[in-house]
Design a protein around this motif. Structure first.
Motif, short mmCIF file in Angstrom:
data_model
loop_
_atom_site.label_atom_id
_atom_site.label_comp_id
_atom_site.label_asym_id
_atom_site.label_seq_id
_atom_site.Cartn_x
_atom_site.Cartn_y
_atom_site.Cartn_z
N ARG A 1 -25.86 17.07 5.01
CA ARG A 1 -25.90 17.12 3.53
C ARG A 1 -26.06 15.74 2.91
O ARG A 1 -26.82 15.55 1.97
CB ARG A 1 -24.61 17.76 2.99
CG ARG A 1 -24.49 19.24 3.13
CD ARG A 1 -23.36 19.78 2.25
NE ARG A 1 -22.10 19.07 2.47
CZ ARG A 1 -21.20 19.38 3.38
NH1 ARG A 1 -21.44 20.41 4.21
NH2 ARG A 1 -20.07 18.70 3.49
N THR A 2 -25.31 14.78 3.42
CA THR A 2 -25.27 13.46 2.79
C THR A 2 -26.34 12.52 3.32
O THR A 2 -26.60 11.48 2.71
CB THR A 2 -23.90 12.81 2.99
OG1 THR A 2 -23.67 12.60 4.40
CG2 THR A 2 -22.79 13.68 2.42
N GLY A 3 -26.93 12.85 4.46
CA GLY A 3 -27.93 11.97 5.05
C GLY A 3 -27.34 10.71 5.65
O GLY A 3 -28.07 9.71 5.84
N ALA A 4 -26.05 10.73 6.00
CA ALA A 4 -25.39 9.55 6.56
C ALA A 4 -25.68 9.42 8.05
O ALA A 4 -24.78 9.35 8.89
CB ALA A 4 -23.89 9.62 6.30
N THR A 5 -26.96 9.39 8.38
CA THR A 5 -27.39 9.44 9.77
C THR A 5 -27.58 8.04 10.36
O THR A 5 -28.06 7.14 9.68
CB THR A 5 -28.72 10.21 9.88
OG1 THR A 5 -29.67 9.63 8.98
CG2 THR A 5 -28.52 11.67 9.51
N PRO A 6 -27.24 7.85 11.63
CA PRO A 6 -27.45 6.55 12.26
C PRO A 6 -28.92 6.35 12.61
O PRO A 6 -29.66 7.31 12.84
CB PRO A 6 -26.59 6.63 13.53
CG PRO A 6 -26.60 8.09 13.87
CD PRO A 6 -26.62 8.82 12.55
N GLY A 7 -29.34 5.12 12.68
CA GLY A 7 -30.68 4.82 13.16
C GLY A 7 -30.76 4.97 14.66
O GLY A 7 -29.75 4.86 15.38
N ALA A 8 -31.96 5.24 15.15
CA ALA A 8 -32.13 5.40 16.60
C ALA A 8 -31.79 4.12 17.36
O ALA A 8 -31.14 4.16 18.41
CB ALA A 8 -33.56 5.83 16.90
N LEU A 9 -32.21 2.98 16.82
CA LEU A 9 -31.90 1.71 17.49
C LEU A 9 -30.40 1.46 17.51
O LEU A 9 -29.84 1.05 18.53
CB LEU A 9 -32.63 0.56 16.79
CG LEU A 9 -32.28 -0.85 17.30
CD1 LEU A 9 -32.65 -1.00 18.78
CD2 LEU A 9 -32.98 -1.91 16.45
#
Length: 343
Positions: free
Chosen positions: A216-224
Motif C-alpha cells: 500500500r505504502t510503496g515502502a519497498t527496498p531497492g534491489a541493490l
C-alpha cells in the motif's frame, strides 16, 4: 537441519538447485513477464528481497518483510494497531520511534505512555493496561536492558526493536514477542552503505498485514540495497564477535579514565555509551578524534561516535553522553585515539 545461527547467516536464502548461481543475484526489475510467480515488484517482490527475507527469518525464527528503511519498518509495525491504541515506549529510546509516536499523538491516533527502562514494576503494570509495548533492549542510546520475556503473553502486544542485539544475542519471538523490527542499515548491512529495514512476525497473519502495508505504502527496498544487506548478513556473526571483544576491552579501559564519569555497557555487543563532564567536554572530545569518525548511525565496520543530546528529541539524555559504535579497527589504535582525545 537445525543449523547454528552462525551457519544460518551463511546458508539461509541461498540458491540450491543445480546450475543456479551460488549467491542470489541483484534483480533490478519493476515488472515481470505474465504467467509466473512474480508480477509487479511492489506487489509480489523480487528474488533478491525474498532471499534476504528468508535468511533474516531463519535467524529470528519468524516471517520477515523488507522495507525501504528502518523507520519504514517501524512505521509499518505501528500500522498494525488501530486508532486509539495505547502504546508504552521507553523514555530513553530511538528518537525516530518517539518522533513517529509524537506525530501519532498529535493526530489523535495513539495515546503514549513513556516508561523508565529500569522501572520493572511500571513495565509489568503496562503489560496489562496498554495495547502495545514497544521495547528496545538494549535501548538507544543509553543501553538499558528490559526483560521483555516477563511481559509477553499478557494483554499487550510486544514489539521488540532488535537492531542493537541482533538475533545472534537474543531471539525475541522465541520469548513470546509478536513482532521484531530491525534497521538493516546498521549491523545487518554492516558497511554504512545502504538504507533498509525489516520486520519479522511470529505468525503468518501479522506477516501478511506487514506485507500488505508495504504494498500500500510503496515502502519497498531497492534491489541493490537488498543484495548488499544479504551480503552483509553473511559476515555479521564474525564481525559482531570481533566488535564485541573490542567493545568489552574499551569499555573497561574507559571506566578507569579520569575524564569519564560513567560507562554504560550491557556486557555484550558493539555499542558503548559513556559520559563526560558536560556537553562542551563531549563536543571537544568528538572534534579531537583522528581515527574514530564523528558521525551518526552505527553498526558499520568503522568506529563512530556522537553526542546524542544535541538532538531535540534526545535533549533529555545526559548532555555529556557519547554513543560509541565500535568498529573493526585494531583495538590498540582505537584506544590510542580515545585516550588522546580524552586528554
Amino acid at each position: 537441519m537445525d543449523w547454528s545461527l552462525r551457519t544460518r547467516a551463511i546458508a539461509a536464502g541461498r540458491p540450491t538447485e543445480p546450475g543456479e548461481p551460488l549467491n542470489t543475484p541483484i534483480v533490478p526489475t519493476s515488472t515481470y513477464v505474465a504467467g509466473g510467480g512474480f508480477t509487479y515488484a511492489r506487489e509480489s517482490g523480487t528474488p533478491t528481497w525474498e532471499a534476504l527475507e528468508e535468511a533474516v527469518g531463519a535467524l529470528e525464527g519468524g516471517r520477515a518483510t523488507a522495507f525501504a528503511s528502518g523507520i519504514g519498518a517501524i512505521a509499518a509495525a505501528f500500522d498494525l494497531f488501530p486508532i486509539g491504541a495505547r502504546v508504552a515506549v521507553p523514555t530513553f529510546s530511538y528518537s525516530g520511534t518517539r518522533g513517529l509516536l509524537e506525530h501519532a499523538v498529535k493526530q489523535g491516533r495513539f495515546t503514549v505512555r513513556q516508561l523508565d527502562p529500569e522501572d520493572v514494576a511500571a513495565w509489568e503494570a503496562a503489560a496489562d493496561e496498554v495495547d502495545v509495548l514497544w521495547v528496545e533492549s538494549p535501548t538507544n542510546p543509553m543501553l538499558h536492558l528490559i526483560d521483555f520475556a516477563q511481559l509477553t503473553g499478557r494483554h499487550a502486544k510486544v514489539v521488540v526493536d532488535n537492531t542493537f542485539a541482533t538475533p545472534l544475542a537474543q531471539r525475541p519471538l522465541e520469548q513470546g514477542a509478536d513482532v521484531v523490527v530491525h534497521s538493516a542499515t546498521k549491523l545487518i548491512g554492516g558497511h554504512s552503505d545502504l538504507l533498509l529495514g525489516l520486520t519479522v512476525a511470529r505468525d503468518e497473519t501479522l506477516a501478511q498485514e506487514l506485507r500488505d502495508n508495504r504494498t500500500r505504502t510503496g515502502a519497498t527496498p531497492g534491489a541493490l540495497e537488498a543484495w548488499l544487506a544479504l551480503r552483509g548478513l553473511r559476515t555479521m556473526p564474525v564481525r559482531l564477535a570481533e566488535q564485541s571483544k573490542t567493545a568489552a576491552l574499551l569499555a573497561e579501559r574507559l571506566s578507569r579514565h579520569e575524564a569519564v564519569t560513567r560507562v554504560r555497557y550491557p556486557g555484550q555487543g558493539m555499542m558503548i555509551a559513556f559520559e563526560l563532564a558536560d556537553a562542551a567536554a563531549a563536543d571537544r572530545f568528538c572534534a579531537a578524534l583522528e581515527l574514530i569518525v564523528h558521525a551518526t548511525s552505527l553498526g558499520g565496520v568503522e568506529s563512530l561516535v556522537e553526542r546524542r543530546g544535541m538532538y531535540a528529541l534526545e535533549a533529555h539524555v545526559p548532555q555529556g553522553l557519547i554513543r560509541f559504535s565500535v568498529g573493526l579497527e585494531d583495538p590498540e589504535d582505537l584506544w590510542r585515539d580515545l585516550s588522546r582525545a580524552l586528554g
